[in-house]
Each structure stands twice: as structure tokens, then as C-alpha cells.
Design an enzyme around this catalytic site. Structure first.
Site, PDB file in Angstrom:
ATOM      1  N   ASN A  62       5.224  44.656 -95.624  1.00 50.46           N
ATOM      2  CA  ASN A  62       4.638  43.330 -95.748  1.00 50.46           C
ATOM      3  C   ASN A  62       4.267  42.897 -94.335  1.00 50.46           C
ATOM      4  O   ASN A  62       5.126  42.825 -93.468  1.00 50.46           O
ATOM      5  CB  ASN A  62       5.671  42.380 -96.361  1.00 50.46           C
ATOM      6  CG  ASN A  62       5.301  40.902 -96.227  1.00 50.46           C
ATOM      7  OD1 ASN A  62       6.170  40.052 -96.113  1.00 50.46           O
ATOM      8  ND2 ASN A  62       4.021  40.590 -96.227  1.00 50.46           N
ATOM      9  N   GLY A  63       2.987  42.652 -94.092  1.00 56.86           N
ATOM     10  CA  GLY A  63       2.613  42.206 -92.755  1.00 56.86           C
ATOM     11  C   GLY A  63       1.210  42.606 -92.377  1.00 56.86           C
ATOM     12  O   GLY A  63       0.426  43.091 -93.209  1.00 56.86           O
TER      13      GLY A  63
ATOM     14  N   ARG B 125      13.896  19.089 -94.682  1.00 53.43           N
ATOM     15  CA  ARG B 125      13.048  17.909 -94.431  1.00 53.43           C
ATOM     16  C   ARG B 125      11.614  18.314 -94.079  1.00 53.43           C
ATOM     17  O   ARG B 125      10.651  17.778 -94.608  1.00 53.43           O
ATOM     18  CB  ARG B 125      13.601  17.105 -93.254  1.00 53.43           C
ATOM     19  CG  ARG B 125      14.709  16.176 -93.579  1.00 53.43           C
ATOM     20  CD  ARG B 125      15.073  15.428 -92.312  1.00 53.43           C
ATOM     21  NE  ARG B 125      16.405  14.853 -92.396  1.00 53.43           N
ATOM     22  CZ  ARG B 125      17.108  14.470 -91.337  1.00 53.43           C
ATOM     23  NH1 ARG B 125      16.620  14.627 -90.124  1.00 53.43           N
ATOM     24  NH2 ARG B 125      18.302  13.948 -91.494  1.00 53.43           N
TER      25      ARG B 125
ATOM     26  N   CYS C   8       2.780  39.927 -98.612  1.00 52.96           N
ATOM     27  CA  CYS C   8       3.094  40.574 -99.891  1.00 52.96           C
ATOM     28  C   CYS C   8       4.582  40.446-100.145  1.00 52.96           C
ATOM     29  O   CYS C   8       5.319  39.892 -99.332  1.00 52.96           O
ATOM     30  CB  CYS C   8       2.709  42.057 -99.847  1.00 52.96           C
ATOM     31  SG  CYS C   8       0.958  42.340 -99.523  1.00 52.96           S
TER      32      CYS C   8
ATOM     33  N   THR D 162      17.249  19.927 -91.231  1.00 54.99           N
ATOM     34  CA  THR D 162      15.912  19.737 -90.651  1.00 54.99           C
ATOM     35  C   THR D 162      14.882  20.685 -91.270  1.00 54.99           C
ATOM     36  O   THR D 162      13.714  20.329 -91.423  1.00 54.99           O
ATOM     37  CB  THR D 162      15.948  19.886 -89.109  1.00 54.99           C
ATOM     38  OG1 THR D 162      14.719  19.426 -88.572  1.00 54.99           O
ATOM     39  CG2 THR D 162      16.191  21.312 -88.679  1.00 54.99           C
TER      40      THR D 162
ATOM     41  N   LEU E 274      -0.774  40.654-102.215  1.00 61.61           N
ATOM     42  CA  LEU E 274      -1.813  39.688-101.908  1.00 61.61           C
ATOM     43  C   LEU E 274      -2.857  40.478-101.124  1.00 61.61           C
ATOM     44  O   LEU E 274      -2.600  40.913 -99.999  1.00 61.61           O
ATOM     45  CB  LEU E 274      -1.279  38.530-101.055  1.00 61.61           C
ATOM     46  CG  LEU E 274      -2.323  37.485-100.645  1.00 61.61           C
ATOM     47  CD1 LEU E 274      -2.789  36.692-101.862  1.00 61.61           C
ATOM     48  CD2 LEU E 274      -1.777  36.535 -99.586  1.00 61.61           C
TER      49      LEU E 274
END
Length: 561
Positions: free
Chosen positions: A75-76, A340, A2, A337, A50
Site C-alpha cells: 500500500n503506497g 477532536r 489501498c 486531540t 484504489l
């Protein structure tokens, strides 16, 4: 997954400030709520949902009749909430896993609360009765959290930094936004005027320590000692348990599958667990790459072996390059990195959201850091130094791989689950003698591979497949993603720009044209925020000028073998 957002002591109009909360709407596409705090006209919560657990009563901030003075935005996922609920005899008002935080806090205070949570989380807990505010984040920072606080006590908190940078405050025109440190909780006093004062920041868990919640775990009894068979058996038990507990959801589960060791182990174990749980829908796996990429070929083998409904997402160099701007905006970093490796993950997440109803997505993040999977670990001077480096990488996951995995999936309203970063699994693996964990016979992650050798979970060639950098494995060796990017930036950044790079970017001055290009995009979205990145991710113990595995000698010799 969320999006959480909160302000305390705002001098500006809240209806204007709350527009910033909409910057993280992608994290919760199912519902949104904005709520003021009773008695504090300049304090408020914003929440994007969510719905993964309890679709009916899961809106936030969570408030219970029993504790009318407590407000929780988090959130979790708390995987052990049912175990704790039954152990302590708590009476729930909802079916939401996060409700456990309110009961634990009421029973034993914030320190016990944070220490007993088995899961991934970022939370904001307000206690108006005792005039206290608490912020907390899980051990590895799997769930993100940022804060901005001024000298006069205005505090703003958000899942992503983009939800804070445009906030207004009279005394501070440029708010200093920082990531909240993983494995910590913060205690703040709430003043009558809604402003706050930080009292203490506490590190409640170190990755090496067995978590306090282990005593309430019903995992199989582990065998003592460090004999090879004992250790391998314990690794299998804990990894199975790590995957099993993460099945907690009312939404469809899928899995990212690169065909590398880590994602393949997750996918194979997940398929086994879903069958045992009698899940009715076909299990979907997702691979991304350009045509002829090694990842696509390897992922296909794994999918055929485990019997998943496999999706292959193809992209070309143009699509990858076009995504860079969106990716850097989502990531809030310019680390080479990370950018990418994020393009492939961002594009596959976009595909999942658009073409399937899988929402909870498993992935193999954390394994390379924990099990010494990066190719440069072959060059470690000693097992002890390799151990130190492994722990450093785990501490910094929130700046790199975990950041990438969260933002690229959250950008498309998906929730990521990472069993390799399970508290019990990681603490056990880190408790093993250093010499057991180093690469052996020229193969990284040797112990992890050995542990699953006789299980038939994976084809042998996948179980012993050498390390591929995710950003490189998605393309062919002849025309790697690394080379595609170099060719592209060569035409975007000229030598004159590089010669004066130190003037334009005095902090973390770009050393390559690729770094310069990413930094330009970052500064356009987040001007003056370059200090969010403390350092570039780079291999150790070798004279590396680039983080790509393809530039390392060991990679080249392994590829020819």
C-alpha cells in the site's frame, strides 16, 4: 492508497478468516482479490484496491513471470520508481510503481530495497524460493501497517487493526495486535507448514539521515553552508520537488485547505505545479468549518489568491458530535486531540467522496512536527531541547497526526499525500543548526515563513498567520469546538462515573469527562485494546491539562494582539 491483508500459518478455515479482510474494504473501493499461496494451503493474501496508477495491471498480489516465486502486496506510492528503473535497466512487466520492489529485491536483497524507496509504503513481500517473508513500512508511517503473531508462528498482517482483531487461532483466543514500527523492515523465515519465525527487525532509516535514494534524485543542486539566503533557497527547492514528485497519479488531485500556513503552502505550490504540468481539470481545494470560523475565512483568501475551484463544507455542532462514534471506529484510538482534530477531516473527506471526483488529496501534515509549529515550542528551554522534541514528535507521527490523516481520508476511499514528510525535505531541515529552527520574534515556523516571503505564493497575512489548532480553527473563538465538546460530555459523563474511572479503566485512566466519553466508544469497538495508545498527546514544558492550543497562554495573548 489501498488495503492489504495477509495470513501465514492459519489453523482456521481461510474462507472464514477472510471475512476479516472485508473490515478494510473502504481503503480500496475499486476492486478486491483474495489469493492463496501455491503450496501453502494456510497462507493467503487479501487486497482492496484504489486504482491510482495503472488501472489495467495494478491488481495485487503482484507476481511477475520473471520472478514466479515472489509475491508482493503493498500500500503506497514509490515516487522514484521510474528513476530507479532507468538507472538499473530493469524491464517492467506493468506500469505499477510497486513493481520496483521486486526488481530491487532480486538485485540487492531487502535492505537495499527498503533504503532506496522514495515514497510512502507498507509492504508484505513473500519469497517462496528462499522461504523468506518480509514486512516493511516507510520512515514516518504515512501508510499504516499492523501485525499479530502467536508463539506457534501464526502471523496476520493488515493495513488497519480492525482487520485482525476478530481472527481466530486455536492456541491464542485473544490475538495481540500491534502497529508495525515506521522506518523498519522485518525478516521472517517461512516454515514448510506455513508458520513463520521472526529473524530480525531492522531500522533502515532515521529521519535525520539523508536517505540513500538521494544519489538517484535529479533535484536541483543544493548550495552548501548555513547562511540564511542559502538555507531559504534550499528549502524552496526541496519543497517544490516534494510536491512535484507527488503528482504521480492517473486520478484527479485535490487539496485540503485550512488557511493555515502549511496547507496553504501545499495548495499554492500544487497549483503552480499543476499549471506547469498542463493538467486540464480545475484544481479543487476544500475547507471545512462552522459559520464564521477563522479557517474558512483564511482558506477563502488563499483560494482567491491562487485561483482554485474552492469548496466550503459547513457543519454544525450536532453533526460534529454525531460523527464521533464513526471517527473513533475509523481511527482506532481514543487520544483526545486526535479525535477532536479528526472530526473536521472526516466530514470534509466524506464530502469530497460524495460530491467530487478528486481522489488524490494533498495535505499539510508533518510540518508542525518538523518545523516546530506547535505553540508550546515558544516555551522550549533551549534550541537543542526543541530539536529533540521535534524529532520525538516525528517519530510518533504514526500514533497521532499521520494516523488521523490516513484513517479519516481512507475511510472514504481517498488517498492522502503529505509533501512536508518528504525524505529529502525533512532530512535537510533537521540538518540545519537548532537555533535556526526555533520560533523567533514570538512567531513559530519563522524560518519556513521567511523562505517563502518574497515568492508571492501566498498573501502576506496568510504567510504570517499564527498557529491555529485544526480542531479549534474550524469553529469561532466565541463557541469553539473545544467548548462545544466540553458542554456535550458534561451531560454524558457524570461525577460518579469519573470517581470510579480507575476501576473501569485501570490503564490510561481518563482524567476528564471528554477522555472518558471517547474511551467508552473505543472500548465498545475495540475491547481490551487500550494499549494501542502508548500515551496521550500533550504539550511539553508547560503545566497543560488539555492539549487544545486555545487553553495555552501564548494563544490567548496572540489572539488579543
Amino acid at each position: 492508497m489501498c488495503g492489504i491483508w495477509a495470513l501465514f500459518g492459519s489453523d482456521e478455515c481461510l474462507s472464514v478468516q477472510c471475512l476479516s479482510a472485508m473490515k478494510i474494504a473502504h481503503r480500496g473501493p475499486d476492486a478486491f482479490r483474495f489469493e492463496n499461496v501455491n503450496g501453502y494451503t494456510n497462507c493467503c493474501f487479501g487486497f482492496h484496491r484504489l486504482a491510482v496508477v495503472d488501472p489495467l495491471f495494478g491488481m495485487q498480489p503482484i507476481r511477475l513471470k520473471k520472478f514466479p516465486y515472489l509475491w508482493l502486496c503493498y500500500n503506497g506510492e514509490i515516487y522514484n520508481h521510474e528513476k530507479l528503473r532507468h538507472h538499473f535497466g530493469f524491464e517492467y512487466q506493468t506500469k505499477v510503481d510497486g513493481e520496483i520492489l521486486l526488481h530491487l529485491y532480486d538485485k540487492g536483497g531487502i535492505e537495499q530495497t527498503a533504503s532506496l524507496l522514495d515514497g510512502v509504503f507498507a509492504f508484505i513481500l513473500l519469497d517462496t524460493a528462499n522461504k523468506k517473508l518480509f514486512l516493511g513500512r516507510d520512515t514516518y508511517g504515512v501508510r499504516p501497517l499492523f501485525r499479530a503473531m502467536t508463539e506457534d508462528g501464526f502471523l496476520a498482517v493488515c493495513s488497519e487493526a480492525k482487520g485482525l482483531i476478530n481472527l481466530k487461532h486455536t492456541m491464542t483466543p485473544f490475538l495481540k495486535v500491534e502497529p508495525f514500527l515506521p522506518g523498519h523492515y522485518e525478516v521472517l523465515d517461512l516454515k514448510p507448514n506455513g508458520k513463520v519465525v521472526s529473524v530480525e527487525m531492522v531500522k533502515y532509516h532515521h529521519c535525520r539521515d539523508e536517505p540513500q535514494h538521494a544519489v538517484y534524485d535529479n533535484v536541483e543542486k543544493l548550495f552548501p553552508g548555513f547562511e540564511a539566503e542559502t538555507v531559504k533557497n534550499n528549502i524552496r527547492i526541496l519543497f517544490n520537488n516534494a510536491v512535484k514528485k507527488r503528482l504521480m497519479t492517473d486520478r484527479r488531485i485535490g487539496c485540503l485547505l485550512s488557511g493555515g500556513l502549511d496547507s496553504s503552502l501545499v495548495a499554492a505550490t500544487l497549483m503552480k505545479q499543476l499549471k506547469e504540468a498542463h493538467v486540464q481539470y480545475p484544481f479543487q481545494t476544500f475547507a471545512i468549518g462552522m459559520e464564521d470560523s477563522p479557517d474558512l475565512q483564511a482558506a477563502r483568501k488563499v483560494a482567491n489568491h491562487i485561483g482554485s475551484e474552492h469548496h466550503e463544507v459547513l457543519f454544525n455542532s450536532e453533526e460534529g458530535i454525531q460523527a464521533l462514534d464513526e471517527v473513533i471506529f475509523s481511527l482506532e484510538t481514543y487520544d483526545i486531540t486526535t479525535v477532536r482534530a479528526s472530526v473536521g477531516m472526516y466530514l470534509v473527506s466524506k464530502y469530497i467522496r460524495k460530491n467530487t471526483n478528486s481522489v488524490v488529496i494533498f495535505s499539510g501534515e508533518g510540518s508542525d512536527e518538523l518545523t516546530q509549529g506547535y505553540i508550546y515550542f515558544h516555551k522550549a528551554p533551549s534550541a537543542e531541547q526543541a530539536e529533540e522534541e521535534s524529532e520525538r514528535l516525528l517519530r510518533e507521527l504514526y500514533l497521532f497526526d499521520v494516523l488521523r490523516a490516513d484513517r479519516t481520508t481512507a475511510a472514504h476511499g481517498l488517498e492522502l499525500r503529505v509533501p512536508f514528510l518528504d525524505h529529502r525535505f525533512t532530512s535537510y531541515y533537521l540538518s540545519l543548526p537548532p537555533e535556526m529552527r526555533i520560533p523567533k520574534h514570538g512567531i513559530e515556523k519563522h524560518l519556513l515563513r521567511e523562505a517563502f516571503e518574497d515568492t508571492n505564493l501566498l498573501p502576506k497575512e496568510i504567510l504570517w498567520r499564527p498557529k491555529e489548532a485544526f480542531s479549534d480553527g474550524i469553529t469561532s473563538e466565541k463557541n469553539s469546538w473545544f467548548k462545544i465538546l466540553q458542554d456535550f460530555v458534561e451531560h454524558q459523563v457524570d461525577d460518579t462515573m469519573m470517581a470510579t474511572a480507575w476501576e473501569k479503566f485501570p490503564f490510561h485512566t481518563p482524567k476528564t469527562k471528554e477522555a472518558y466519553y471517547y474511551r467508552q466508544i473505543f472500548e465498545r469497538h475495540y475491547p481490551g485494546r487500550a494499549n494501542w495508545l502508548t500515551h496521550y498527546w500533550m504539550p511539553k514544558w508547560i503545566n497543560a491539562t488539555d492539549p487544545s492550543a486555545r487553553t495555552l497562554t501564548h494563544y490567548k495573548s496572540a489572539a488579543k494582539a
